[in-house]
Write an enzyme that holds these catalytic residues in place. Structure first.
Site, mmCIF file in Angstrom:
data_model
loop_
_atom_site.group_PDB
_atom_site.id
_atom_site.type_symbol
_atom_site.label_atom_id
_atom_site.label_comp_id
_atom_site.label_asym_id
_atom_site.label_seq_id
_atom_site.Cartn_x
_atom_site.Cartn_y
_atom_site.Cartn_z
ATOM 1 C CG HIS A 208 2.649 10.721 6.460
ATOM 2 N ND1 HIS A 208 1.530 9.914 6.419
ATOM 3 C CD2 HIS A 208 2.224 11.971 6.127
ATOM 4 C CE1 HIS A 208 0.480 10.636 6.069
ATOM 5 N NE2 HIS A 208 0.878 11.877 5.879
ATOM 6 C CG HIS B 233 4.719 6.050 5.144
ATOM 7 N ND1 HIS B 233 4.880 6.018 6.514
ATOM 8 C CD2 HIS B 233 3.471 6.547 4.942
ATOM 9 C CE1 HIS B 233 3.793 6.466 7.095
ATOM 10 N NE2 HIS B 233 2.915 6.802 6.167
ATOM 11 C CB THR C 173 -3.640 8.320 7.419
ATOM 12 O OG1 THR C 173 -2.361 7.894 6.935
ATOM 13 C CG2 THR C 173 -3.536 9.711 8.019
ATOM 14 C CB THR C 174 -2.657 2.919 7.438
ATOM 15 O OG1 THR C 174 -1.621 2.992 8.427
ATOM 16 C CG2 THR C 174 -2.220 3.642 6.188
ATOM 17 C CG HIS D 24 -0.286 -0.064 2.537
ATOM 18 N ND1 HIS D 24 0.083 -1.251 3.119
ATOM 19 C CD2 HIS D 24 0.085 0.907 3.400
ATOM 20 C CE1 HIS D 24 0.654 -1.009 4.292
ATOM 21 N NE2 HIS D 24 0.671 0.285 4.479
ATOM 22 C CG HIS E 56 0.132 8.489 2.299
ATOM 23 N ND1 HIS E 56 -0.688 7.400 2.453
ATOM 24 C CD2 HIS E 56 0.892 8.547 3.423
ATOM 25 C CE1 HIS E 56 -0.439 6.823 3.618
ATOM 26 N NE2 HIS E 56 0.521 7.497 4.231
#
Length: 273
Positions: free
Chosen positions: A145, A126, A214-215, A100, A128
């Site tokens: 992030h 990571h 957020t995950t 993801h 997004h």
């Protein structure tokens, strides 16, 4: 009776130790891509995250979730938060394709962010795409992030927004390694020394609020710092990061969450407010 009381006390201590030991782990992001995705039409999509596992219930029941739309007309302008206290040092690192997203995990504990006297160690970073947070309704092309954590499990995340323009230096240095792990979920690659200080960003002007991961498991009480200055990234770099997302959405951005009654501050340290 005394023996029964002792047994109850011992059992209670065991339960407490189990709960305490599990708290930091419960606050971590989930690494297994097969457990969830970003496809709005899927039963594993964002609208259903809270139904997939009991421990992910905050994804649907939390009132202080992230990301959010930050409205300048509603933020509280302050200067007392000060300049971000950051001490980043070179570290060996491992690049991971989590399906993801792509994550860069730091091996050493030498880099940290300090907030109110507490040191949060930089554990990983990571990306997004598109951005998860928006500013005045505007969504950006990419969001980085930087995830920091204390030994007790408290988490603080710095979010950096990007728009398409010239290539980003830090991503340029990772190009070869990103290509090497881009084709398969779960791929890992030791990449040697990385220098987090090459991720440059302003430290005086930023938004601050309390939100969540957020995950999944969408853990709450995360201290968010969103840098106001938008950086640049190339279209090719974003496409290289996106190949890690193996669902139909071609995105790994969680939908915006309600702000509710939360306080969102805009720090303008060094300026009169």
């Amino acid at each position: 009776m005394a023996k029964l009381a002792s047994i109850v006390l011992i059992f209670s201590l065991i339960i407490a130790l189990v709960l305490l030991s599990s708290c930091p782990a419960m606050s971590q992001e989930v690494d297994d891509e097969s457990e969830f995705n970003y496809d709005e039409e899927s039963d594993k999509g964002p609208q259903n995250w809270g139904n997939i596992k009991p421990e992910w219930f905050m994804c649907k029941n939390g009132t202080k979730q992230s990301p959010i739309d930050i409205l300048n007309q509603k933020v509280q302008i302050v200067s007392n938060l000060g300049t971000l206290q950051i001490n980043y040092k070179p570290s060996n690192a491992t690049l991971k394709n989590r399906g993801h997203d792509i994550m860069l995990e730091l091996i050493s504990n030498s880099s940290y962010l300090q907030i109110n006297g507490t040191q949060y160690i930089l554990r990983q970073l990571h990306w997004h795409s598109p951005s998860e947070h928006t500013i005045n309704g505007k969504r950006f092309d990419l969001e980085l992030h930087l995830v920091h954590q204390t030994p007790s499990g408290k988490i603080a995340v710095i979010g950096i927004l990007y728009k398409i323009a010239i290539p980003d230096l830090f991503l340029s240095l990772l190009k070869k390694d990103l290509k090497a792990i881009s084709e398969s979920s779960g791929a890992e690659r030791e990449i040697g020394i990385v220098v987090p200080n090459l991720i440059t960003f302003g430290r005086r002007q930023y938004y601050r609020y309390i939100g969540s991961l957020t995950t999944p498991p969408c853990s709450p009480n995360i201290t968010w710092t969103i840098i106001t200055k938008v950086k640049s990234v190339s279209k090719e770099q974003i496409e290289l990061l996106r190949v890690a997302v193996h669902d139909e959405s071609n995105s790994n951005a969680r939908p915006l969450q309600p702000v509710n009654e939360r306080l969102v501050q805009l720090n303008k340290y060094g300026l009169r407010v």
